[in-house]
Design a protein around this motif. Structure first.
Motif, PDB file in Angstrom:
ATOM      1  N   VAL A   5       0.837  -1.205   0.000  1.00  0.00           N
ATOM      2  CA  VAL A   5       0.000   0.000   0.000  1.00  0.00           C
ATOM      3  C   VAL A   5       0.870   1.253   0.000  1.00  0.00           C
ATOM      4  O   VAL A   5       0.607   2.208  -0.743  1.00  0.00           O
ATOM      5  CB  VAL A   5      -0.968  -0.012   1.206  1.00  0.00           C
ATOM      6  CG1 VAL A   5      -1.635   1.338   1.389  1.00  0.00           C
ATOM      7  CG2 VAL A   5      -2.012  -1.093   1.017  1.00  0.00           C
ATOM      8  N   SER A   6       1.922   1.275   0.820  1.00  0.00           N
ATOM      9  CA  SER A   6       2.784   2.468   0.856  1.00  0.00           C
ATOM     10  C   SER A   6       3.532   2.644  -0.467  1.00  0.00           C
ATOM     11  O   SER A   6       3.717   3.774  -0.925  1.00  0.00           O
ATOM     12  CB  SER A   6       3.759   2.394   2.024  1.00  0.00           C
ATOM     13  OG  SER A   6       4.646   1.318   1.863  1.00  0.00           O
ATOM     14  N   TYR A  46       2.379   1.756  -3.429  1.00  0.00           N
ATOM     15  CA  TYR A  46       1.371   2.241  -4.367  1.00  0.00           C
ATOM     16  C   TYR A  46       1.100   3.725  -4.137  1.00  0.00           C
ATOM     17  O   TYR A  46       1.017   4.507  -5.097  1.00  0.00           O
ATOM     18  CB  TYR A  46       0.081   1.436  -4.215  1.00  0.00           C
ATOM     19  CG  TYR A  46      -1.053   1.983  -5.043  1.00  0.00           C
ATOM     20  CD1 TYR A  46      -1.072   1.812  -6.416  1.00  0.00           C
ATOM     21  CD2 TYR A  46      -2.102   2.674  -4.449  1.00  0.00           C
ATOM     22  CE1 TYR A  46      -2.107   2.316  -7.179  1.00  0.00           C
ATOM     23  CE2 TYR A  46      -3.135   3.172  -5.192  1.00  0.00           C
ATOM     24  CZ  TYR A  46      -3.134   2.996  -6.564  1.00  0.00           C
ATOM     25  OH  TYR A  46      -4.163   3.503  -7.323  1.00  0.00           O
ATOM     26  N   ASN A  47       0.961   4.131  -2.876  1.00  0.00           N
ATOM     27  CA  ASN A  47       0.705   5.550  -2.579  1.00  0.00           C
ATOM     28  C   ASN A  47       1.885   6.428  -2.994  1.00  0.00           C
ATOM     29  O   ASN A  47       1.690   7.545  -3.473  1.00  0.00           O
ATOM     30  CB  ASN A  47       0.400   5.739  -1.090  1.00  0.00           C
ATOM     31  CG  ASN A  47      -0.947   5.174  -0.728  1.00  0.00           C
ATOM     32  OD1 ASN A  47      -1.842   5.068  -1.568  1.00  0.00           O
ATOM     33  ND2 ASN A  47      -1.103   4.786   0.528  1.00  0.00           N
ATOM     34  N   LYS A  83       1.752   6.816  -6.746  1.00  0.00           N
ATOM     35  CA  LYS A  83       0.616   7.619  -7.178  1.00  0.00           C
ATOM     36  C   LYS A  83       0.943   9.115  -7.091  1.00  0.00           C
ATOM     37  O   LYS A  83       0.489   9.896  -7.919  1.00  0.00           O
ATOM     38  CB  LYS A  83      -0.591   7.283  -6.295  1.00  0.00           C
ATOM     39  CG  LYS A  83      -1.907   7.676  -6.888  1.00  0.00           C
ATOM     40  CD  LYS A  83      -3.073   7.015  -6.192  1.00  0.00           C
ATOM     41  CE  LYS A  83      -3.233   7.536  -4.795  1.00  0.00           C
ATOM     42  NZ  LYS A  83      -4.487   7.114  -4.158  1.00  0.00           N
ATOM     43  N   GLU A  99      -1.088   1.714 -13.253  1.00  0.00           N
ATOM     44  CA  GLU A  99      -1.733   1.910 -11.954  1.00  0.00           C
ATOM     45  C   GLU A  99      -2.820   0.865 -11.664  1.00  0.00           C
ATOM     46  O   GLU A  99      -2.874   0.326 -10.558  1.00  0.00           O
ATOM     47  CB  GLU A  99      -2.316   3.319 -11.854  1.00  0.00           C
ATOM     48  CG  GLU A  99      -2.943   3.599 -10.510  1.00  0.00           C
ATOM     49  CD  GLU A  99      -3.601   4.964 -10.443  1.00  0.00           C
ATOM     50  OE1 GLU A  99      -4.400   5.155  -9.534  1.00  0.00           O
ATOM     51  OE2 GLU A  99      -3.334   5.808 -11.307  1.00  0.00           O
ATOM     52  N   ARG A 118      -2.512  -1.592  -8.158  1.00  0.00           N
ATOM     53  CA  ARG A 118      -3.370  -1.082  -7.096  1.00  0.00           C
ATOM     54  C   ARG A 118      -3.748  -2.221  -6.149  1.00  0.00           C
ATOM     55  O   ARG A 118      -4.177  -3.284  -6.597  1.00  0.00           O
ATOM     56  CB  ARG A 118      -4.631  -0.470  -7.695  1.00  0.00           C
ATOM     57  CG  ARG A 118      -5.583   0.079  -6.638  1.00  0.00           C
ATOM     58  CD  ARG A 118      -6.869   0.639  -7.210  1.00  0.00           C
ATOM     59  NE  ARG A 118      -6.640   1.409  -8.408  1.00  0.00           N
ATOM     60  CZ  ARG A 118      -7.344   1.263  -9.541  1.00  0.00           C
ATOM     61  NH1 ARG A 118      -8.314   0.373  -9.589  1.00  0.00           N
ATOM     62  NH2 ARG A 118      -7.085   1.999 -10.594  1.00  0.00           N
TER      63      ARG A 118
END
Length: 196
Positions: free
Chosen positions: A69-70, A72-73, A76, A98, A102
């Motif tokens: 998650v980190s 991906y963030n 982004k 993306e 995700r």
């Protein structure tokens, strides 16, 4: 029957009955108590190993999910190139990745399930190995009991082999057609019906 060490059970009721007969007949009460103590060590180690493996699997899955998650963030937020320009002037668009990276709920479920089951399996097996070592040390602590237990186990093996030999001799004397002979008869009947 489960493949996990914490859920292992006796595979054959007949063997368990023969083993119980030999335990009562060939061993002293302190030998039987020593065997029960050793068996409980194996069971306890396997159960604790399974629980520890499950916990570590869940912790590792949580760590991997939070890292994903980190990542991906972070990707982004960063501006990404949208096209590539070659030296001869041609332009090629770079696809947006993306949607493929995700994090999804199904990916999280798969991660937790795989790591939890893997941790449960590995922890249980490691617990089974350490429990077996502890049980072996328990039995070897008294040399006289160890000798009686080994002798009783040899008599148990001989009894099992005698029963297998009796069953094998009964099949030889029976001489009923084997399944291979039945299959050959069916195949010859099928071939003769196809010829007609």
């Amino acid at each position: 029957m489960s493949i996990f060490a914490a859920f292992r059970t006796s595979p054959n009721e007949d063997l368990a009955k023969i083993g119980e007969e030999h335990m009562q007949k060939d061993l002293k009460p302190q030998d039987r108590e020593l065997l029960r103590k050793a068996a409980s060590k194996v069971s306890t180690h396997a159960s604790l190993g399974s629980l520890l493996g499950l916990g570590l699997g869940i912790a590792l899955a949580y760590r991997i999910r939070s890292n994903r998650v980190s990542l991906y963030n972070a990707m982004k937020v960063v501006s990404r190139p949208t096209e590539l320009v070659f030296a001869n002037g041609t332009r090629e668009t770079i696809p947006d990745l993306e949607p493929y990276i995700r994090p999804t709920r199904w990916g999280d479920v798969a991660t937790y399930a795989a790591f939890s089951l893997g941790g449960l399996f590995l922890g249980g097996e490691m617990g089974f190995i350490t429990g077996t070592a502890a049980a072996s040390n328990t039995i070897m602590s008294d040399p006289e009991s160890k000798r009686r237990i080994e002798d009783a186990f040899r008599m148990f093996q001989a009894d099992v082999m005698r029963r297998q030999l009796t069953a094998l001799e009964a099949t030889i004397e029976d001489r009923s057609p084997s399944s291979w002979d039945k299959l050959k008869d069916q195949a010859s009947g099928l071939v003769s019906s196809l010829k007609e």
